[in-house]
Design a protein around this motif. Structure first.
Motif, PDB file in Angstrom:
ATOM      1  N   GLY A 101       0.820  -1.202   0.000  1.00 46.39           N
ATOM      2  CA  GLY A 101       0.000   0.000   0.000  1.00 46.39           C
ATOM      3  C   GLY A 101       0.855   1.252   0.000  1.00 46.39           C
ATOM      4  N   GLU A 113       4.167   4.871   2.420  1.00 49.76           N
ATOM      5  CA  GLU A 113       3.663   3.519   2.645  1.00 49.76           C
ATOM      6  C   GLU A 113       2.620   3.503   3.757  1.00 49.76           C
ATOM      7  N   TYR A 114       1.530   2.751   3.534  1.00 50.49           N
ATOM      8  CA  TYR A 114       0.536   2.582   4.591  1.00 50.49           C
ATOM      9  C   TYR A 114       0.190   1.113   4.837  1.00 50.49           C
ATOM     10  N   TYR A 115       0.714   0.185   3.992  1.00 50.87           N
ATOM     11  CA  TYR A 115       0.412  -1.232   4.209  1.00 50.87           C
ATOM     12  C   TYR A 115       1.433  -2.086   3.483  1.00 50.87           C
ATOM     13  N   LYS A 117       2.169  -6.495   3.207  1.00 52.45           N
ATOM     14  CA  LYS A 117       1.947  -7.876   3.640  1.00 52.45           C
ATOM     15  C   LYS A 117       2.402  -8.799   2.523  1.00 52.45           C
TER      16      LYS A 117
END
Length: 209
Positions: A101, A113-115, A117
């Motif tokens: 993200g 950046e926010y995510y 995985k």
């Protein structure tokens, strides 16, 4: 252009032209992005290694090729990169998926950046990073930085459109990452958008502004 493959297949070029048209509906744009993602996936996986296995057909035994090694990882850069995902997964349904993200700060154009995985064993897998637009390349460089921090060593980048500035920046930051794209357009404008391009892919996919 060194390190860049321009996919000139007629179906890719035809669909890209339809997507560039500003009159294309959100539904039509999203469907075309899905279709062109499948076609680009075909190109980026063209040289995957094969191994021979023994199987039984209805008429007898034979030795036949299958893809060797661990399953691929598809890594879309949110949110527009997700537009490629269904098309690619329809070709490689067993692939793992990493999500990255990032959003572009409107003032500085830097990636925030926010995510993040991803599978834990990236070092053992081919990772295909996808984002429809390679404009400033800030997001692409940041995403690949993070993947490498998590062990990824074999990375490929797939986009629909690229700007020469973005290609140069990504190749300078990550010369080991090959780029597949349907077109390298003219240039970036003052707002960091590709010209002539097709506008903001995420907004056109989701009907947002």
């Amino acid at each position: 252009m060194d390190g860049v493959t321009i996919v000139t297949h007629p179906l890719v070029q035809h669909k890209l032209t339809l997507m560039r048209d500003k009159a294309r509906s959100t539904k039509g744009f999203r469907q075309l992005l899905n279709e062109i993602g499948m076609l680009l996936c075909y190109e980026v996986t063209r040289d995957l290694p094969l191994e021979q296995v023994e199987i039984e057909t209805p008429l007898g035994a034979m030795t036949a090729p299958v893809i060797a090694g661990k399953k691929l990882v598809f890594a879309p850069i949110l949110r527009a990169g997700v537009g490629f995902l269904d098309g690619m997964l329809s070709l490689v349904p067993a692939a793992r998926v990493a999500h990255i993200g990032l959003y572009r700060d409107p003032e500085t154009l830097t990636a925030v950046e926010y995510y993040f995985k991803a599978p834990s064993d990236l070092a053992e897998r081919l990772v295909v990073v996808m984002d429809p637009m390679l404009a400033t390349a800030n997001s692409a460089v940041a995403a690949i930085d993070r993947l490498k921090e998590h062990g990824a060593r074999d990375i490929r980048f797939v986009c629909l459109l690229a700007a020469p500035e973005g290609v140069r920046k990504l190749r300078a930051a990550h010369p080991d990452v090959h780029i597949w794209t349907a077109s390298v357009d003219s240039h970036l404008n003052d707002h960091g958008y590709i010209v002539p391009g097709l506008g903001d892919a995420g907004d056109r996919m989701y009907g947002t502004k």
